[in-house]
Design an enzyme around this catalytic site. Structure first.
Site, short mmCIF file in Angstrom:
data_model
loop_
_atom_site.label_atom_id
_atom_site.label_comp_id
_atom_site.label_asym_id
_atom_site.label_seq_id
_atom_site.Cartn_x
_atom_site.Cartn_y
_atom_site.Cartn_z
N ASP A 81 0.86 -1.19 0.00
CA ASP A 81 0.00 0.00 0.00
C ASP A 81 0.89 1.23 0.00
OD1 ASP A 81 -2.11 1.99 0.75
OD2 ASP A 81 -3.28 0.19 1.17
N THR A 134 -20.32 -1.30 -0.70
CA THR A 134 -19.99 -2.13 0.47
C THR A 134 -19.74 -1.21 1.65
OG1 THR A 134 -18.99 -3.74 -1.01
CG2 THR A 134 -18.40 -3.92 1.31
N THR A 180 -4.91 6.42 0.10
CA THR A 180 -6.19 6.45 0.83
C THR A 180 -6.25 5.34 1.89
OG1 THR A 180 -7.27 5.07 -0.84
CG2 THR A 180 -7.47 7.46 -1.10
N TYR A 208 -12.14 6.67 -12.87
CA TYR A 208 -12.27 5.41 -12.12
C TYR A 208 -12.91 4.35 -13.01
CZ TYR A 208 -13.62 2.32 -8.22
OH TYR A 208 -13.79 1.27 -7.36
N SER A 217 -6.62 1.05 -5.09
CA SER A 217 -7.22 2.14 -5.88
C SER A 217 -7.98 3.06 -4.94
CB SER A 217 -8.23 1.61 -6.90
OG SER A 217 -8.81 2.71 -7.62
#
Ligand code: UDP
Length: 322
Positions: free
Chosen positions: A39, A183, A43, A153, A83
């Site tokens: 990572d 989700t 974000t 996106y 992402s």
């Protein structure tokens, strides 16, 4: 270095410190995998993986997977989950969003090919854009505006799917594609701008709930443990075409806001704001394929999942502002 000779499967999870990447890592570890999380914290958040510190089956590498990935380890599964994923995040980071969907997918597919690993890409219901078919089945090609603000996106993920199928067909990589619908659950960022943390944060602090448009647009919300279970089943399957994973229980955004007010016992008002450009008017997964191929369907009831999520956010908001 993780090596196959010591038995348990080895999984790489990109976006490993994100909302879904961290939950997926927990599930893989619980299933006996060793996990390497990658990572760059654009974000993602260290807090999501803090509990894994000292776990000998887990390793973390800070890396932007849009750059070449070098790993000396053996790898059995590559899960590409890196992402920005909320509309506000990808509007703020349009070029990293395109890069991680395009270059990041190329690099992670290359890693899977080199390691002879299975590959699973986190794709999205955004591939369907503002859909003209409802509910959305996997054979629907979508209605996406390539040059709108969400295009960075949507088109990156559509490219990612095309690249994944190319590696499958041309290089015979064992690939899977999950199309993830809305989700929610613990570890979402309070300020990621998505409707679930936004409304819960607002309800808990007494601020008005910011409903975009007239609130008649619909979404269908899936609790994170259900989603991860579908993804885990897909990873173990032999299925290569996209599979929708999501909860078909559909509601308008206004109804969603009313549920949040009721479940938090909040006195917040509703405040209407302009609808963002290209905001899909409806969204509901058709999960027939997931039921047949994976024997999967969601189990967590909406109220139960939302209550867990509210509890998570309660400890993170301060009255009067968040
Ligand atoms: N939304 C809203 N208020 C907010 C945030 C979002 O009314 O504060 C709406 C948004 O316009 C969309 C829906 O809620 O119709 C879901 O938005 P989200 O950002 O969660 O994700 P999306 O499903 O659009 O990718």
């Amino acid at each position: 270095m993780f090596s196959r000779s010591s038995g348990s499967p080895i999984s790489v999870v990109t976006g490993g410190a994100g909302f879904l990447g961290s939950h997926l890592s927990d599930r893989l570890l619980a299933e006996g995998h060793r996990v390497i999380g990658l990572d760059n914290f654009l974000t993602g958040n260290t807090e999501n993986i803090g509990h894994l510190a000292g776990n000998e089956n887990y390793r973390f590498i800070r890396q932007d997977v849009s750059n070449y990935i070098f790993l000396p380890d053996d790898v059995d599964f590559v899960f590409h989950f890196a992402s920005p994923a909320s509309p506000i995040d990808y509007l703020e980071h349009p070029i990293p969003t395109m890069k991680v969907g395009a270059l990041g997918t190329h690099n992670t597919l290359g890693l899977a090919k080199a390691k002879q690993a299975k590959f699973l890409i986190a794709s999205t219901s955004e591939c369907y854009g503002d859909p003209l078919v409802h509910p959305q089945t996997e054979d629907y090609w979508g209605n996406v505006n390539p040059i709108g603000p969400r295009g960075v996106y949507d088109e990156a993920k559509r490219f990612a799917e095309a690249m994944t199928m190319a590696y499958h067909r041309f290089h015979h990589v064992d690939t899977k594609i999950v199309r993830i619908f809305n989700t929610y659950g613990p570890r979402m960022r309070l300020r990621d701008g998505r409707v679930v943390p936004a409304f819960i944060g607002q309800a808990l602090t007494g601020e008005p709930l910011t409903v975009f448009g007239d609130g008649s647009q619909t979404r269908s919300f899936c609790y994170v443990s259900d989603l991860i279970d579908g993804i885990y089943r897909l990873a173990l399957s032999d299925f290569h075409e996209p599979v929708n994973i999501g909860n078909p229980r559909e509601m308008t955004i206004k109804q969603f806001g009313e549920h949040i007010l009721r479940l938090t016992e909040s006195k917040s008002q509703i405040e209407y704001r302009p609808l963002p450009v290209d905001d899909p008017k409806v969204r509901q997964p058709d999960i027939t394929r997931a039921k047949h191929v994976l024997n999967w369907e969601p189990r967590v009831d909406f109220e139960e999942g939302i209550r867990h999520t509210i509890d998570f956010f309660r400890s993170r908001v301060r009255p009067g502002g968040h």
